[in-house]
Design an enzyme around this catalytic site. Sequence first.
Site, PDB file in Angstrom:
ATOM      1  N   ASP A 108     -37.225  51.250 -24.278  1.00  0.00           N
ATOM      2  CA  ASP A 108     -37.554  52.266 -25.486  1.00  0.00           C
ATOM      3  C   ASP A 108     -36.232  52.796 -25.975  1.00  0.00           C
ATOM      4  O   ASP A 108     -36.260  53.676 -26.627  1.00  0.00           O
ATOM      5  CB  ASP A 108     -38.385  53.489 -25.201  1.00  0.00           C
ATOM      6  CG  ASP A 108     -37.777  54.598 -24.727  1.00  0.00           C
ATOM      7  OD1 ASP A 108     -36.875  54.409 -23.679  1.00  0.00           O
ATOM      8  OD2 ASP A 108     -38.321  55.586 -24.703  1.00  0.00           O
ATOM      9  N   GLU A 109     -35.165  52.036 -25.745  1.00  0.00           N
ATOM     10  CA  GLU A 109     -33.835  52.522 -25.970  1.00  0.00           C
ATOM     11  C   GLU A 109     -32.850  51.473 -26.219  1.00  0.00           C
ATOM     12  O   GLU A 109     -32.636  50.431 -25.565  1.00  0.00           O
ATOM     13  CB  GLU A 109     -33.492  53.390 -24.808  1.00  0.00           C
ATOM     14  CG  GLU A 109     -32.037  54.191 -24.640  1.00  0.00           C
ATOM     15  CD  GLU A 109     -31.623  54.359 -23.486  1.00  0.00           C
ATOM     16  OE1 GLU A 109     -30.825  55.032 -23.021  1.00  0.00           O
ATOM     17  OE2 GLU A 109     -32.541  54.290 -22.337  1.00  0.00           O
TER      18      GLU A 109
END
Length: 356
Positions: A108-109
């Site tokens: 998610d990054e």
Amino acid sequence: MGSRIILHVDMDSFFASVEVRDRPDLRGKPVVIGADPKGGKGRGVVSTASYEARAFGIHSAMPISTAYRLCPDAVFLPPDFSKYVPTSERIFAILSGYSPDVLQVSIDEAYLDIVSAVDFEGATVVGRRIKDEILMKERLTCSVGIGPSRIVAKIASDFRKPDGLTVVRPKDVEGFLGPLPVEKIPGIGRKTAATLHALGIRLVGDLAAVDVQELSAHFGKWGLVMHELALGRDAYEFRSGKASRSIGRETTFEQDTGDPPVVLEKLDRVSEQVHRALVREDLTFRTLTVKIRFEGFETRTRSRTLERRARDLETISGLARDLLSGHLSGRKIRLIGVRLSGLEEGGEKQKTLAEF
Ligand code: TTP
Ligand code: MG
């Protein structure tokens, strides 16, 4: 302007937000995601929690049982990667529209080199557009940090979560980082922080001001790296604060067991998980550590370092089984874990997040 402009994006309470998006009845409720939750009675740990659940003190890596104690009314759900992985892939597809240089560091990054923006005002507009497009297409919020280095961008994205946008211009780096606690620097965990505190170093500003000789005397090369990071400079091409120094997974048995086939089966699954993480981040490892916690919480670790680095599942499972075998004496085991360290970039990029 001359300076690099880096933008860091991190999704807000990612797994929980995806569940809430797909089940509107969960909106506004405390939601806890974790393996084998059993309605809060399970023995796993929390993967993540919605911000409503965090208000009760619930956070990642906490035992499900503790989360249940803090908030028995929370909705407890097991992780469902068949939802998170495709969502993550669509988000990275959106990001690739904003920069030719997107470095994905976890599910998610990511870091984006904002080459198109001439200055921080332009980069701020890009940051807003990214947030808008992800919200419109995925109905999910994220937090964005913009700065002259990865470390500053990363700390900035965390600064106003959820749904934040924090811009730190080169002239503001010192003022931004200085007052933050040292734990905000990725890689500084509880152990390092405790040693720093004992030296009277509590804030990033303290760390930046301390003599590097003193740091290297206590921490070796890691001390020099920390010092650079405290100044807002990327000390090395670190991949993600959490993943750069080791990759570990562990699992708690539903009931303590001394049965070798049961233990080995579980160990193989943990080995598969660390292997997937290693491949996903395109790394190789040199040292493998097995952790065993017996009933009553007595905990042992055993490590082995390879002469040549490796990344294949056979080596990982084989080593892990080898190290564990000496502890299979019938004594009941509560938890097992596998950790890989001595990580280095792998070379052959395998970008299949679907393997997660
Ligand atoms: P994070 O970005 O660290 O956390 P988050 O997105 O849930 O929350 P935040 O708003 O603070 O960014 O991790 C992304 C996902 O990775 C998270 O949703 C679940 C998973 N994860 C775990 O499974 N275990 C963990 O210990 C952590 C930290 C994350
Ligand atoms: Mg996140």
